[in-house]
Design an enzyme around this catalytic site. Structure first.
Site, short mmCIF file in Angstrom:
data_model
loop_
_atom_site.label_atom_id
_atom_site.label_comp_id
_atom_site.label_asym_id
_atom_site.label_seq_id
_atom_site.Cartn_x
_atom_site.Cartn_y
_atom_site.Cartn_z
N GLY A 30 84.60 90.49 33.78
CA GLY A 30 84.62 89.04 33.75
C GLY A 30 83.48 88.51 34.60
O GLY A 30 82.95 89.22 35.46
N GLN A 89 79.14 82.49 39.74
CA GLN A 89 78.55 83.77 40.18
C GLN A 89 77.08 83.90 39.78
O GLN A 89 76.38 84.77 40.31
CB GLN A 89 79.33 84.95 39.61
CG GLN A 89 80.72 85.10 40.21
CD GLN A 89 81.42 86.30 39.63
OE1 GLN A 89 82.05 86.22 38.59
NE2 GLN A 89 81.30 87.43 40.31
N CYS A 96 84.65 92.93 42.48
CA CYS A 96 83.96 91.70 42.09
C CYS A 96 82.46 91.95 42.15
O CYS A 96 81.97 92.54 43.12
CB CYS A 96 84.36 90.58 43.06
SG CYS A 96 83.59 89.00 42.68
N LEU A 97 81.75 91.50 41.12
CA LEU A 97 80.30 91.71 41.10
C LEU A 97 79.62 90.98 42.26
O LEU A 97 78.52 91.35 42.66
CB LEU A 97 79.71 91.23 39.77
CG LEU A 97 80.16 92.00 38.52
CD1 LEU A 97 79.54 91.41 37.27
CD2 LEU A 97 79.83 93.49 38.64
N HIS A 104 91.54 86.11 38.37
CA HIS A 104 90.36 86.38 39.21
C HIS A 104 89.23 85.40 38.88
O HIS A 104 88.62 84.81 39.79
CB HIS A 104 89.92 87.83 38.99
CG HIS A 104 88.72 88.25 39.78
ND1 HIS A 104 88.77 89.22 40.77
CD2 HIS A 104 87.42 87.84 39.73
CE1 HIS A 104 87.56 89.37 41.28
NE2 HIS A 104 86.72 88.55 40.66
N GLU A 105 88.97 85.21 37.57
CA GLU A 105 87.88 84.31 37.17
C GLU A 105 88.23 82.86 37.46
O GLU A 105 87.38 82.07 37.88
CB GLU A 105 87.55 84.50 35.68
CG GLU A 105 87.11 85.90 35.30
CD GLU A 105 86.04 86.47 36.21
OE1 GLU A 105 85.19 85.70 36.71
OE2 GLU A 105 86.06 87.69 36.46
N HIS A 139 87.49 81.99 40.95
CA HIS A 139 86.06 81.72 41.19
C HIS A 139 85.74 80.25 40.93
O HIS A 139 84.94 79.64 41.65
CB HIS A 139 85.19 82.58 40.26
CG HIS A 139 84.89 83.94 40.81
ND1 HIS A 139 84.31 84.16 42.04
CD2 HIS A 139 85.05 85.17 40.25
CE1 HIS A 139 84.15 85.47 42.23
NE2 HIS A 139 84.59 86.11 41.17
ZN LIG Z 1 84.67 88.17 40.90
#
Ligand SMILES: [Zn+2]
Length: 200
Positions: free
Chosen positions: A72, A77, A125-126, A167-168, A171
């Site tokens: 995701g 991000q 998480c990226l 999670h997204e 963000h």
């Molecule tokens: Zn993330």
């Protein structure tokens, strides 16, 4: 409903391959500490969803998610404070053996828990590279959003699918998974995860 979405996206992203590929870009991912990750993202006006700017942003986000083996990616991000997230769970080396989720675009999403039951599982998480931690998430949620073409989506997600969406969604509210951990005793580097935690 998700099959329909995937087919539409196939046309959008991979139809005229030579044209689309020419314009797709891998975007720089903001890391923890960048203030953009703590902003509450702005909604995208529905009448702008089909604009070339938003369509291009979606294509670039999908390409970026694929490039870094994410499941995701939220627009914050990649330094765009917009209520937009993409997700897809296929065979993924960062998350092996997870149930598959077709490529999905969520614009201005809202989520409603359908159960009080929460389940802890590993997340990464990226924007927080090389770390994993156990995060409690609702097992089942209802999701409302616009899709990539501005059509209204309304569906129920459960288990890992629900986890990725929560999670997204976080963000887009300026939160990261660390904020949701009950404590940091499970926070671990990836190498230590495979060495010490694989069966837990
Ligand atoms: Zn993330």
């Amino acid at each position: 409903m998700q099959v329909e979405i995937a087919e539409k996206l196939h046309v959008v992203f991979f139809g005229p391959v030579c044209v689309v590929r020419k314009f797709m870009a891998i975007l720089k991912v903001a890391r923890l500490g960048n203030p953009v990750l703590r902003e509450h993202a702005a909604p995208i006006p529905p009448d702008q969803i089909q604009s070339s700017d938003v369509q291009r942003l979606i294509e670039d986000m999908v390409a970026t998610m694929h490039e870094y083996d994410g499941v995701g990616l939220a627009a914050v991000q990649i330094h765009e404070s917009k209520q937009l997230a993409v997700l897809e769970v296929a065979e993924n080396p960062r998350y092996p053996r997870k149930p598959q989720v077709p490529l999905t675009v969520l614009i201005n999403p809202s989520i409603t828990p359908l159960t009080e039951e929460m389940e802890e599982d590993w997340e990464g998480c990226l924007s927080i590279p090389e770390l994993r931690g156990k995060v409690p998430r609702y097992k089942s949620i209802r999701v409302s959003a616009y899709d990539a073409m501005g059509a209204q989506l309304d569906f129920i997600a459960s288990d890992f699918h629900a986890r990725v969406i929560q999670h997204e969604w976080d963000h887009l509210q300026g939160k990261v998974y660390l904020d949701r951990m009950r404590d940091f005793s499970t926070l671990t580097h990836l190498q230590e995860l495979t060495r010490f935690w694989m069966d837990k």
